[in-house]
Design a protein around this motif. Structure first.
Motif, short mmCIF file in Angstrom:
data_model
loop_
_atom_site.label_atom_id
_atom_site.label_comp_id
_atom_site.label_asym_id
_atom_site.label_seq_id
_atom_site.Cartn_x
_atom_site.Cartn_y
_atom_site.Cartn_z
N LYS A 164 -10.63 -12.47 15.99
CA LYS A 164 -10.34 -13.05 14.68
C LYS A 164 -11.13 -12.34 13.58
CE LYS A 164 -10.43 -17.43 12.12
NZ LYS A 164 -10.79 -18.88 12.18
N TYR A 165 -12.41 -12.07 13.84
CA TYR A 165 -13.26 -11.41 12.84
C TYR A 165 -12.75 -10.01 12.52
CZ TYR A 165 -17.30 -8.83 11.03
OH TYR A 165 -18.13 -8.02 10.29
N LEU A 166 -12.49 -9.24 13.56
CA LEU A 166 -12.05 -7.85 13.33
C LEU A 166 -10.70 -7.79 12.64
CD1 LEU A 166 -13.24 -6.35 16.73
CD2 LEU A 166 -14.27 -5.97 14.48
N LYS A 167 -9.78 -8.64 13.05
CA LYS A 167 -8.46 -8.65 12.40
C LYS A 167 -8.56 -9.09 10.95
CE LYS A 167 -6.27 -11.06 15.55
NZ LYS A 167 -5.18 -11.79 16.23
N SER A 168 -9.49 -9.99 10.65
CA SER A 168 -9.64 -10.45 9.26
C SER A 168 -10.14 -9.32 8.36
CB SER A 168 -10.59 -11.65 9.21
OG SER A 168 -11.93 -11.27 9.48
N LEU A 169 -10.99 -8.44 8.91
CA LEU A 169 -11.45 -7.29 8.12
C LEU A 169 -10.30 -6.34 7.82
CD1 LEU A 169 -14.83 -6.41 9.91
CD2 LEU A 169 -14.51 -7.76 7.82
N ILE A 170 -9.50 -6.06 8.83
CA ILE A 170 -8.35 -5.16 8.64
C ILE A 170 -7.36 -5.75 7.65
CG2 ILE A 170 -6.37 -4.13 9.82
CD1 ILE A 170 -8.19 -3.95 12.34
N GLU A 171 -7.11 -7.04 7.79
CA GLU A 171 -6.19 -7.71 6.86
C GLU A 171 -6.73 -7.68 5.44
OE1 GLU A 171 -3.82 -11.99 6.44
OE2 GLU A 171 -5.34 -11.72 8.00
N GLU A 172 -8.04 -7.84 5.28
CA GLU A 172 -8.66 -7.81 3.96
C GLU A 172 -8.44 -6.46 3.29
OE1 GLU A 172 -12.88 -9.38 2.22
OE2 GLU A 172 -13.02 -7.92 3.86
N VAL A 173 -8.67 -5.39 4.03
CA VAL A 173 -8.50 -4.03 3.47
C VAL A 173 -7.03 -3.76 3.15
CG1 VAL A 173 -8.61 -1.58 4.02
CG2 VAL A 173 -10.56 -3.05 4.51
N ALA A 174 -6.15 -4.10 4.09
CA ALA A 174 -4.73 -3.80 3.91
C ALA A 174 -4.12 -4.57 2.75
CB ALA A 174 -3.97 -4.11 5.20
N SER A 175 -4.61 -5.76 2.49
CA SER A 175 -4.03 -6.59 1.43
C SER A 175 -4.67 -6.33 0.06
CB SER A 175 -4.16 -8.08 1.79
OG SER A 175 -5.51 -8.43 1.98
N ARG A 176 -5.91 -5.81 0.03
CA ARG A 176 -6.60 -5.64 -1.25
C ARG A 176 -6.59 -4.21 -1.78
NH1 ARG A 176 -12.44 -8.09 -0.74
NH2 ARG A 176 -12.63 -6.68 -2.53
N TYR A 177 -6.35 -3.25 -0.89
CA TYR A 177 -6.40 -1.84 -1.31
C TYR A 177 -5.07 -1.15 -1.01
CZ TYR A 177 -11.46 -2.63 -1.40
OH TYR A 177 -12.72 -3.12 -1.67
N SER A 178 -4.75 -0.15 -1.81
CA SER A 178 -3.49 0.58 -1.63
C SER A 178 -3.65 1.68 -0.59
CB SER A 178 -3.02 1.18 -2.97
OG SER A 178 -2.79 0.17 -3.91
N VAL A 179 -4.06 1.28 0.61
CA VAL A 179 -4.26 2.27 1.67
C VAL A 179 -2.91 2.65 2.27
CG1 VAL A 179 -6.60 1.53 2.22
CG2 VAL A 179 -4.67 0.45 3.38
#
Length: 565
Positions: free
Chosen positions: A182-197
């Protein structure tokens, strides 16, 4: 006469000599223009051809791993350093960057509201990196060190991996633990949703070795799946290997589904060990399955070596294992190549191998789709060689949006000759450029498309796929269509312009019996006509005979009367 012939023959010989000399001169000039001057006086060593004769593809992944720590933590300095570096990447012909946002220590290099941000970076390195990458036409992929997290492992030993001897790791966290996932997926989701990666890159997406993990969560999950087996299992037990592979694979699949919900255009990639058996059986990186299921867009085998032969063997092994179902960007270890006698030449050789190596797998000729350089810190000694091998612009294969091309399907037996309960074979030609086909599916329906059955078509040669529709009872209408997917997710459908391809199962007697029936009917009609003609001729003949008899009788009577009179 003989003198004339000799003169003519002399002229011919002189012409032939001139032609031969001209050809020799042409070949010599061609040879000189091709062979480097340093080798013109003797036999060139084998590697000279490798160093010079390579072709730059127009579609090729050219990436580089970059640590945020490679730049100053001073917010007044680092943004300019990132800008200069990314400008140089663009000038050197690279087209994407894997930028570290979570290191193996557990620190984050972006403004996270979830995890610990590296205290030296109170500003946002990721935002600057995204902006500068896009400024210079580069893709930016956020690079995560996943299950190696020293900070969490030390602070939360209940989340750490445990080896077969009971040792609790101080570096690795276990993928069987719900809190870890849950922790690791939340970090990935945070980056993918907040930055234009443009992508998410997973590193340390594995176990450290096959002696891990024997923690309480692994024990509980193992016994739920295998109640008949004892605990602890042997680390080489195939079932236990598969159990741990599933933990890694399911995490990747969860991440992919998360990214699809945020932005389907974000690509997902992973760094894998270069030797397939080691990756699959010791690190639990079952990347052939990831590729087959289409849950990864590209893999980067970490083929870090200064040995040309070893590099080529590793790359061939990865190609064979992946079977063309995903893109492969060979990881080139610049720090290792620095150990070679001539680092720049070894760099050129490894680039050339990625462009020329071919492996035949299941009748398909497969290769590599690009390279990723490890890492920016070691790039400077290779900057000139990099500009040389990347002298022409190339776009990334994982970003191409051209759908597969599906030919007209061939049906056997033909649609007007399908017998009851007879299997029907569908064959079709499917191609894709510049990437490859991952899967071709045959959909078929017996209720006019209300519901569909599906089967994966088998690749029978380079671009030819085949599947079988089972037989059905007579008078069944069957509709089918074909769908193809390439390795980067583009798809196409061949469905006869929305109408579907259809055939009708004919009654059992129709093939031969109808022919016989038609033949019999034809013969009956012919004989009938002949009989009718014969009957008419007989009646006409009878009438004629009766008429003659009547005339004879009348003549006789007349004669009789005359004679009597």
């Amino acid at each position: 006469m003989r003198i004339k012939i000799q003169k003519m023959w002399g002229k011919v010989m002189r012409i032939e000599s001139l032609i031969v000399l001209t050809l020799c001169a042409t070949l010599a000039i061609s040879f000189i223009s091709v062979v480097p001057l340093s080798h013109a006086g003797g036999a060139a060593p084998d590697e000279s051809e490798e160093l010079i004769f390579y072709k730059e593809p127009e579609c090729e992944g050219r990436g580089i791993w970059v640590w945020a720590e490679s730049f100053s933590s001073d917010p007044n300095v680092e943004p300019m350093q990132i800008r200069d570096a990314f400008h140089n990447f663009s000038e050197a012909g690279l087209n994407f960057v894997l930028f570290l946002v979570k290191d193996s220590g557990g620190w984050l290099f972006y403004n996270s509201s979830i995890g610990p941000v590296d205290p030296r970076y109170y500003w946002d390195p990721l935002k600057v990196a995204v902006d500068e990458a896009h400024r210079f036409g580069l893709e930016l992929h956020a690079w995560f060190c996943v299950f190696r997290d020293i900070k969490v492992a030390k602070e939360r030993p209940d989340l750490a991996m445990v080896n077969s001897t009971g040792h609790v790791s101080t570096e690795w966290v276990c993928p069987s633990k719900p809190k870890v996932r849950k922790y690791l997926k939340s970090l990935i989701e945070e980056v993918a949703s907040r930055y234009s990666v443009d992508g998410i890159h997973l590193d340390y997406i594995r176990f450290p070795n096959r002696t891990y993990c024997y923690c309480e969560d692994c024990r509980r999950s193992w016994l739920e799946e295998h109640p008949e087996k004892p605990w602890p299992p042997n680390s080489t037990d195939p079932s236990f290997i598969e159990f741990r592979q599933k933990l890694i694979t399911s995490f990747i699949e969860d991440v992919q589904n998360t990214l699809k919900g945020i932005n389907p255009k974000i690509k997902l990639s992973a760094a894998v060990f270069p030797v397939p058996k080691d990756a699959i059986n010791n690190r639990m990186q079952n990347y052939p399955e990831w590729a087959e299921r289409g849950i990864i867009d590209f893999i980067t085998p970490m083929a870090y070596t200064s040995n040309t032969q070893e590099f080529e063997e590793w790359i061939k092994g990865t190609i064979t294992a992946a079977k063309g179902k995903t893109l492969i960007y060979a990881g080139i270890g610049l720090y290792k190549i620095l150990e070679a006698q001539n680092p720049e030449d070894e760099f050129r050789r490894q680039i050339n191998i990625t462009r020329t190596v071919k492996v035949t797998v299941d009748c398909s000729v497969l290769g590599v789709n690009g390279q990723v350089l490890f890492r920016y810190k070691y790039l400077e000694p290779f900057i000139n060689a990099t500009k040389e091998v990347y002298s022409q612009h190339a776009y990334t294969p994982h970003s191409e949006a051209i759908p597969p091309q599906i030919g007209e399907p061939i049906q056997d037996p033909p649609k007007d000759n399908v017998q009851p309960f007879q299997n029907v074979t569908i064959t079709v030609n499917v191609t894709d450029y510049p990437t490859r086909i991952r899967k071709v599916i045959l959909h078929y329906s017996i209720n006019n498309g209300t519901s569909w059955n599906t089967t994966v078509m088998k690749q029978v040669c380079q671009n030819t796929y085949q599947a079988t529709i089972p037989g059905y009872q007579y008078c069944t209408w069957v509709t089918f269509k074909i769908e193809a997917f390439d390795v980067v997710g583009n798809n196409a459908t061949k469905d006869n312009y929305g109408l579907g391809y259809t055939y009708h199962v004919i009654p059992e007697f129709q093939t031969i019996h109808i022919g016989l029936l038609l033949a019999l009917m034809t013969l009956t009609i012919i004989f009938g006509i002949k009989a009718e003609k014969s009957s008419r001729s007989h009646i006409k003949s009878t009438n004629k005979n009766l008429k003659l008899s009547h005339l004879k009788m009348k003549a006789t009577l007349s004669l009789h009367v005359t004679c009597k009179g």
